[in-house]
Design a protein around this motif. Structure first.
Motif, PDB file in Angstrom:
ATOM      1  N   ALA A 155       0.828  -1.217   0.000  1.00  0.00           N
ATOM      2  CA  ALA A 155       0.000   0.000   0.000  1.00  0.00           C
ATOM      3  C   ALA A 155       0.857   1.260   0.000  1.00  0.00           C
ATOM      4  O   ALA A 155       0.485   2.258  -0.604  1.00  0.00           O
ATOM      5  CB  ALA A 155      -0.934   0.009   1.217  1.00  0.00           C
ATOM      6  N   LEU A 156       2.003   1.226   0.690  1.00  0.00           N
ATOM      7  CA  LEU A 156       2.819   2.437   0.833  1.00  0.00           C
ATOM      8  C   LEU A 156       4.175   2.316   0.144  1.00  0.00           C
ATOM      9  O   LEU A 156       4.640   3.267  -0.486  1.00  0.00           O
ATOM     10  CB  LEU A 156       3.019   2.768   2.315  1.00  0.00           C
ATOM     11  CG  LEU A 156       1.742   2.861   3.171  1.00  0.00           C
ATOM     12  CD1 LEU A 156       2.095   3.279   4.598  1.00  0.00           C
ATOM     13  CD2 LEU A 156       0.730   3.821   2.577  1.00  0.00           C
ATOM     14  N   PHE A 183       5.186   0.472  -2.461  1.00  0.00           N
ATOM     15  CA  PHE A 183       5.077   0.519  -3.921  1.00  0.00           C
ATOM     16  C   PHE A 183       4.871   1.944  -4.446  1.00  0.00           C
ATOM     17  O   PHE A 183       5.618   2.402  -5.304  1.00  0.00           O
ATOM     18  CB  PHE A 183       3.933  -0.399  -4.375  1.00  0.00           C
ATOM     19  CG  PHE A 183       4.356  -1.776  -4.806  1.00  0.00           C
ATOM     20  CD1 PHE A 183       5.430  -2.419  -4.205  1.00  0.00           C
ATOM     21  CD2 PHE A 183       3.676  -2.447  -5.817  1.00  0.00           C
ATOM     22  CE1 PHE A 183       5.827  -3.697  -4.610  1.00  0.00           C
ATOM     23  CE2 PHE A 183       4.064  -3.721  -6.228  1.00  0.00           C
ATOM     24  CZ  PHE A 183       5.126  -4.344  -5.631  1.00  0.00           C
ATOM     25  N   PRO A 184       3.875   2.653  -3.945  1.00  0.00           N
ATOM     26  CA  PRO A 184       3.665   4.013  -4.498  1.00  0.00           C
ATOM     27  C   PRO A 184       4.842   4.951  -4.231  1.00  0.00           C
ATOM     28  O   PRO A 184       5.150   5.803  -5.067  1.00  0.00           O
ATOM     29  CB  PRO A 184       2.407   4.504  -3.779  1.00  0.00           C
ATOM     30  CG  PRO A 184       1.760   3.307  -3.190  1.00  0.00           C
ATOM     31  CD  PRO A 184       2.798   2.263  -3.024  1.00  0.00           C
ATOM     32  N   MET A 185       5.489   4.797  -3.068  1.00  0.00           N
ATOM     33  CA  MET A 185       6.617   5.698  -2.798  1.00  0.00           C
ATOM     34  C   MET A 185       7.779   5.371  -3.728  1.00  0.00           C
ATOM     35  O   MET A 185       8.476   6.266  -4.202  1.00  0.00           O
ATOM     36  CB  MET A 185       7.029   5.580  -1.332  1.00  0.00           C
ATOM     37  CG  MET A 185       8.116   6.512  -0.873  1.00  0.00           C
ATOM     38  SD  MET A 185       8.125   8.274  -1.402  1.00  0.00           S
ATOM     39  CE  MET A 185       6.490   8.821  -0.963  1.00  0.00           C
ATOM     40  N   THR A 245       7.138   7.113  -6.922  1.00  0.00           N
ATOM     41  CA  THR A 245       7.281   8.561  -6.761  1.00  0.00           C
ATOM     42  C   THR A 245       8.750   8.968  -6.730  1.00  0.00           C
ATOM     43  O   THR A 245       9.158   9.946  -7.364  1.00  0.00           O
ATOM     44  CB  THR A 245       6.599   9.023  -5.454  1.00  0.00           C
ATOM     45  OG1 THR A 245       5.316   8.426  -5.356  1.00  0.00           O
ATOM     46  CG2 THR A 245       6.465  10.534  -5.428  1.00  0.00           C
ATOM     47  N   HIS A 287      -0.306   2.973 -10.590  1.00  0.00           N
ATOM     48  CA  HIS A 287      -0.962   3.385  -9.342  1.00  0.00           C
ATOM     49  C   HIS A 287      -1.104   4.910  -9.268  1.00  0.00           C
ATOM     50  O   HIS A 287      -0.772   5.532  -8.259  1.00  0.00           O
ATOM     51  CB  HIS A 287      -0.184   2.845  -8.127  1.00  0.00           C
ATOM     52  CG  HIS A 287       0.156   1.382  -8.271  1.00  0.00           C
ATOM     53  ND1 HIS A 287       1.458   0.929  -8.267  1.00  0.00           N
ATOM     54  CD2 HIS A 287      -0.611   0.292  -8.491  1.00  0.00           C
ATOM     55  CE1 HIS A 287       1.470  -0.381  -8.443  1.00  0.00           C
ATOM     56  NE2 HIS A 287       0.228  -0.803  -8.579  1.00  0.00           N
ATOM     57  N   GLY A 331       1.800   6.828  -7.984  1.00  0.00           N
ATOM     58  CA  GLY A 331       2.335   6.545  -6.648  1.00  0.00           C
ATOM     59  C   GLY A 331       1.747   7.535  -5.662  1.00  0.00           C
ATOM     60  O   GLY A 331       0.636   7.345  -5.169  1.00  0.00           O
ATOM     61  N   THR A 332       2.513   8.605  -5.387  1.00  0.00           N
ATOM     62  CA  THR A 332       1.986   9.695  -4.561  1.00  0.00           C
ATOM     63  C   THR A 332       2.219  11.038  -5.240  1.00  0.00           C
ATOM     64  O   THR A 332       1.970  12.090  -4.624  1.00  0.00           O
ATOM     65  CB  THR A 332       2.672   9.741  -3.176  1.00  0.00           C
ATOM     66  OG1 THR A 332       4.042  10.105  -3.356  1.00  0.00           O
ATOM     67  CG2 THR A 332       2.621   8.399  -2.478  1.00  0.00           C
TER      68      THR A 332
END
Lengths: 393, 393
Positions: B225-226, B228-230, B233, B257, B260-261
């Motif tokens: 949840a966190l 991967f997106p970071m 980014t 995603h 990411g963020t």
């Protein structure tokens, strides 16, 4: 300020100071965080981040190397400078907090608690000298023995201008915010009505940002822009998974930098919980599971029931997402992050208007409507209400 | 499908497969990524993540320990299963990609290029057997000698159903997407009109997620949840700071995603660049600096000029932020992330409707308006246009 009703006061809830007592501690240290003077620099230099160690080492070895860290200007240490900054930006009230890394690095002794008391008393004295203009989030001696930490909470609860505590993500001795040993502290804070202002410091391991960041080519951009928000997000996600919000239902958290990345990733986090075979079927994820009957609260529910966000996100897009994720603009509170992110470059004037402040104020007004009631609440009304800043609120 | 004009086709651009040739490779490995069979499991187990190593070790030592990783069901390996999944969810067209970690782990020899060719030819054959229904993002042998990588790009450009490449964030030998040595590959891709679908795999170091995540108490939630997106980014921020987007102005990136963020943090990233004394005054941050005269493009401009986002974000809040950050709904493309995130728990039916798919479709319709032209573009029209899926587009 006289013409501002409490609802329309401009309140800055994210604004830091290092009082003199704290600067003395940093100056006496040999590992980060530390303060050092260099012959080529008018101000001492403040070195906080792991990513700044290579440039510190280069500067200690070579007097011509670029200076490490950032100048420890009066903006970090002087109360008159803070008040002048507030006046220039039309800020009626500031809720001060010690900047990172607080007292996380103190040795694990009773002495840590005495240091915390000295620093908290210093903040209380600053606030008392400027009634109605200054409040503060206190600092806890998290390395002290647990009874001393609880005594610190009681001390803070009795200080007239204390409105919560600022905490890093390390918890007790690095165990994190999901460490069961931290629960008594969180319970004491909830019982005392002191919200936790959760703030990053440790970022992410440098290796994540690659060799060109380590060599200084990208300045401090990646640890600050991405490492900080991810640290906050991980900390609060760990609290969620551990069931901390269920275990301490009156705990109120204020997340720095609009929750790190939580508003954007809440959907993915919730979906990953709902699709994880190891978690599905537990009523609560993690530590809350033994509580039994109630259904698991979603990330969205916790965001809207126990979490507030500051509005330090520097964009209309981010501000809107933060407002929507937390159920509306009533859970967002303006902040500046002063004295970090001063103007830089040719013609920069730290005694003028700060672009970093303007960006955040503009984001609120663009996202919620310039002059709207919602924008006014974010710019101050929410802080007055949530932090009980005035009797007339 | 006959009644769908190309503008109203439902297209899934984020959907993975492991063809048999790839499963054979994973089955022969002794370190992650790998496939293992266990007596207590009907399906082989697929172990991809560093965070899964402790549970793999426990399962190898103790036959009663929980199984590591995830079941390698037919959803991962079978084309009929993919087509049935598409039919059940009304998906007209899928743009397949090899799932992580692609061929990143192959030894650094010419053989890597032959393996890539075998796998890309396998994808091409699958697509050719179902005209109009399947396209694919190819795989590059990034451990092969650079000339062999460039030959792979040429091979992919000649395959009729290839519409880009899927890349992890490691670049060449772990140097990252900001490694100058990767520029010739990115230039070749841009020249061939092949966008890069950037996808995470390495996440963040496990230590970031704390001891309770490492012990399995939180399932795989935090890395997925966190982490991967970071990872995504950080990779794209490193490209930005290195000036890759300026150096290869025709390069098109599609970020997994929803970036990411990045949509949420673009403001903070841009502000950190603008407030970093080490960067201000350079026309371009990083490697682009020597280019001279033009002013630095902002993060927002790059987002709106060279970046597309998938719509795999599981929330209306996130989807809106992704659309706004990338300048409108015309840069977003629907995806499912199949075969990851199947239904789990009591009564779960992998042959029924997938909640993870529904969440993402619902986010598009809620954020952009159910039945709106914008929603239709995100659900398929954009992919048809951007990836040139049909002659009539």
């Amino acid at each position: 300020m006289d013409d501002h009703s409490s609802k329309h006061r401009l309140v800055d809830i994210h604004t830091h100071m290092y009082p003199p007592e704290y600067v003395d501690i940093l100056s006496s240290r040999t590992t980060i965080p530390l303060v050092r003077t260099f012959p080529s620099s008018p101000d001492p230099r403040l070195i906080l981040l792991e990513s700044e160690i290579p440039s510190l080492e280069r500067a200690l070895a070579d007097p011509d190397a670029p200076l490490p860290g950032r100048p420890l200007t009066k903006h970090f240490t002087s109360l008159p400078a803070k008040l002048a900054f507030m006046a220039r930006h039309g800020i009626d009230t500031s809720v001060l907090s010690l900047a990172n890394p607080w007292l996380d690095f103190l040795p694990a002794t009773e002495e840590a608690a005495r240091t915390a008391r000295r620093i908290n008393d210093s903040f209380e004295a600053m606030c008392a000298a400027h009634p109605g203009r200054l409040f503060f989030f206190g600092t806890l001696p998290l390395t002290a023995p647990p009874p001393a930490i609880l005594e610190s909470v009681a001390h803070l609860a009795a200080l007239p201008h204390c409105r919560g505590v600022v905490l890093g993500t390390g918890g007790l001795a690095g165990g994190g915010m999901d460490d069961p040993a931290l629960l008594p502290v969180l319970r004491a804070l909830a019982d005392a009505g002191l919200p936790v202002f959760l703030h990053p410091h440790y970022g992410l391991p440098n290796a994540v940002f690659g060799p060109r960041s380590a060599s200084g080519e990208y300045g401090h951009v990646l640890p600050l822009a991405l490492g900080f928000p991810m640290e906050t997000t991980v900390a609060v996600a760990r609290m969620f998974l551990a069931g901390v919000f269920d275990a301490v239902p009156r705990l109120e958290m204020i997340l720095a930098h609009s929750g790190g990345t939580l508003p954007f990733l809440a959907g993915r986090l919730e979906s990953c919980v709902a699709h994880d075979a190891a978690l599905v079927g537990k009523n609560h994820a993690g530590a809350g599971a033994e509580k039994g009957r109630r259904r698991r609260r979603t990330v969205w529910e916790v965001l809207r029931e126990q979490i507030y966000l500051d509005a330090v996100i520097y964009s209309e897009v981010g501000l809107k997402a933060a407002a929507e994720a937390s159920g509306g603009a009533e859970r967002l509170m303006f902040g500046t992050d002063h004295p970090f992110f001063p103007p830089v470059g040719e013609g920069a004037d730290a005694e003028g208007e700060w672009e970093s402040v303007r960006l955040n104020a503009e984001a609120v007004n663009k996202a919620l409507g310039d002059g709207s009631e919602q924008a006014a609440m974010v710019m101050g009304g929410n802080a007055v209400r949530v932090l009980r800043l005035y009797d007339d609120a």
